[in-house]
Write a protein that holds these residues in place. Sequence first.
Motif, PDB file in Angstrom:
ATOM      1  N   ARG A  41     -42.386  33.971 -50.878  1.00  0.00           N
ATOM      2  CA  ARG A  41     -43.510  33.952 -51.823  1.00  0.00           C
ATOM      3  C   ARG A  41     -43.374  35.129 -52.768  1.00  0.00           C
ATOM      4  N   VAL A  51     -43.718  29.750 -54.521  1.00  0.00           N
ATOM      5  CA  VAL A  51     -43.453  29.584 -53.096  1.00  0.00           C
ATOM      6  C   VAL A  51     -42.259  28.655 -52.926  1.00  0.00           C
ATOM      7  N   ALA A  71     -49.801  26.060 -48.102  1.00  0.00           N
ATOM      8  CA  ALA A  71     -49.045  27.298 -48.316  1.00  0.00           C
ATOM      9  C   ALA A  71     -49.974  28.467 -48.612  1.00  0.00           C
TER      10      ALA A  71
END
Length: 237
Positions: A41, A51, A71
């Motif tokens: 990330r 990401v 995420a």
Amino acid sequence: MDTLDEVFEQLQHQQNAEDAFAVIRNAAAALGFPYCTYGRRSAMPLARPEVQILSNYPVAWQQRYIERGYAARDPSVRRAARAKQPVIWQAKEESEELQFWDEAVSFGLRYGWAQASYDCSSNLGLLSLVRETEPITLAEVRSRRAACAALAEAAHLHLMPLLAGAPPIALTADRLTSREREVLTWTADGKTAFEIGQILGTAERTVKFHLQNAVVKLDARNKTHAATKALLLGWLV
């Protein structure tokens, strides 16, 4: 499983993230975790960080993970990102994001081990090792902690730069000079730069110079992080 030295050696020959992840995935399976994922990330932009994920999780779960924006909500990622130690989780015992955990269990993701790291630009890398059966016991944590930590470090050193489009960090001991390894060894023992200078008969500023060089070469955040990386790679004297 292959020794960690063999895993590091195999990684040297991988020039793309998918092939490097295959090496990490196979080593994870040998440690008792058939499921493995590695994510990166970016630190910037803050509102919508990039990401990237490499995974052998069930495809349907990967699709669900993306569709529902997990995420940004995955509690295992949040916990690991704040922790200095590995995070051990059991889906059925977690108390937040219950829908997330219920869905994870439905895809066979019940027990996990996760370890995060940050590169010098504060980008986050996270290795997660997961299985469906057998809770992770304290005895297993103790017996496999060093191997799992070294595997995570190998993943961070190699996969994070590959996902960022940069060459991987060379995992060879000659990356450091003998003096850099020496000062890192004393740092790992808890000595300050002043104390190391007294031990080695050199100026404190010289010790700091060698430590800073080691930090840069190992893409570490500070001298302690550099010493940890070098220790896990077996480079310290």
